[in-house]
Design an enzyme around this catalytic site. Structure first.
Site, mmCIF file in Angstrom:
data_model
loop_
_atom_site.group_PDB
_atom_site.id
_atom_site.type_symbol
_atom_site.label_atom_id
_atom_site.label_comp_id
_atom_site.label_asym_id
_atom_site.label_seq_id
_atom_site.Cartn_x
_atom_site.Cartn_y
_atom_site.Cartn_z
ATOM 1 N N GLU A 82 0.803 -1.215 0.000
ATOM 2 C CA GLU A 82 0.000 0.000 0.000
ATOM 3 C C GLU A 82 0.841 1.274 0.000
ATOM 4 O O GLU A 82 0.323 2.365 -0.278
ATOM 5 C CB GLU A 82 -0.905 0.013 1.244
ATOM 6 C CG GLU A 82 -1.958 -1.079 1.279
ATOM 7 C CD GLU A 82 -3.124 -0.834 0.335
ATOM 8 O OE1 GLU A 82 -3.127 0.224 -0.336
ATOM 9 O OE2 GLU A 82 -4.015 -1.685 0.254
ATOM 10 N N GLU A 113 7.603 -22.295 6.941
ATOM 11 C CA GLU A 113 7.993 -21.460 8.084
ATOM 12 C C GLU A 113 8.988 -22.142 9.007
ATOM 13 O O GLU A 113 9.500 -21.521 9.933
ATOM 14 C CB GLU A 113 6.758 -21.067 8.892
ATOM 15 C CG GLU A 113 6.095 -22.219 9.622
ATOM 16 C CD GLU A 113 4.907 -21.755 10.461
ATOM 17 O OE1 GLU A 113 4.933 -22.017 11.678
ATOM 18 O OE2 GLU A 113 3.987 -21.142 9.906
#
Length: 270
Positions: A82, A113
């Site tokens: 953004e 992960e």
């Protein structure tokens, strides 16, 4: 030394969820969500410290990195994505990395992960330096990918933060600046995409917005550096110029077309 509390894995305070009406489910989720803002408020001093540490290096061309796995990684990527349209920053200034790479944004990548070394491999092409800042994000505070990234960043003299929902976690202990947002057990036991994820989104909003304001990407309360990439943003830019310069819509439109950005139009018209 603080002892890690796995609050994110504690049992929900609600029982027999499957017997609840839809209204009861929604009301109880909302009741839990109301605890999140208070939990974030409690760590404003730590968030402030992280932002303040990031500003000097960022002004010298440094970058802000977010690293995480699963929901945490996706939230970091969302916040980073953004920044260019909202504040006109280059896409390589705020960077989000997720365990498992870009394909993990849409679909879970099994065991991605669990590698302590993968984050270092993902970060290595960026050639981290002392002007950079890195925020590791993990609800549990135990994610190997994030812990490995923190360790690698510290080797490169990078300021590190650890955003977690478990106090005293390995992430909180490893990071220079721990941001421990204790939101309590989830409505659905262990579903950290809920309150934990919401708290992370709030903190990331605070970090990036405060950073952009402090480095001069906002004037008054306006996003004067936003990219004019669609009609909505062009119209917003026209309104900003009309209000700031007290001019007509026609003149504001002409200025925006001439200079291509609100900031340039303001600087050249003043």
């Amino acid at each position: 030394m603080k002892v890690a509390e796995k609050i994110t894995e504690q049992a929900s305070i609600y029982e027999d969820l499957e017997t609840m009406s839809t209204n009861e489910i929604l009301s109880n989720i909302n009741k839990e969500d109301q605890k999140v803002a208070k939990a974030v408020q409690n760590v404003i001093p730590q968030i402030e410290q992280f932002v303040e540490k990031a500003i000097p290096g960022f002004l010298k061309g440094g970058r802000l990195f977010y690293i995480g796995a699963g929901t945490s990684g996706r939230l970091g990527i969302l916040d980073a994505s953004e920044i260019p349209p909202t504040y006109g920053m280059a896409a390589d200034r705020v960077i989000g990395l997720i365990a498992g790479g870009d394909k993990a944004i849409r679909k879970a990548v099994e065991f991605a992960e669990d590698s302590l070394n993968q984050a270092a491999e993902d970060l290595e092409p960026y050639q981290l330096n002392e002007n950079d800042t890195l925020l590791g994000i993990a609800s549990s505070g135990t994610t190997p990918y994030v812990l490995g990234g923190i360790a690698y960043a510290k080797e490169k003299k990078v300021i590190t933060g650890g955003l977690t929902n478990n106090p005293g976690s390995p992430l909180a202990l490893a990071a220079d600046i721990p941001i421990e947002v204790v939101v309590g057990p989830e409505f659905v036991t262990g579903s950290t995409r809920m309150k934990s994820g919401t708290s992370q989104k709030l903190v990331l909003n605070m970090i990036s917005t405060a950073l952009m304001i402090r480095i001069g990407r906002v004037k008054g309360n306006k996003m004067i550096n936003m990219q004019l990439s669609n009609k909505k943003l062009i119209n917003r830019g026209i309104r900003q110029l009309m209000e700031e310069l007290e001019i007509s819509e026609k003149e504001a439109t002409s200025l925006l077309e001439q200079y291509g950005s609100v900031k340039e139009a303001l600087e050249n018209r003043s």
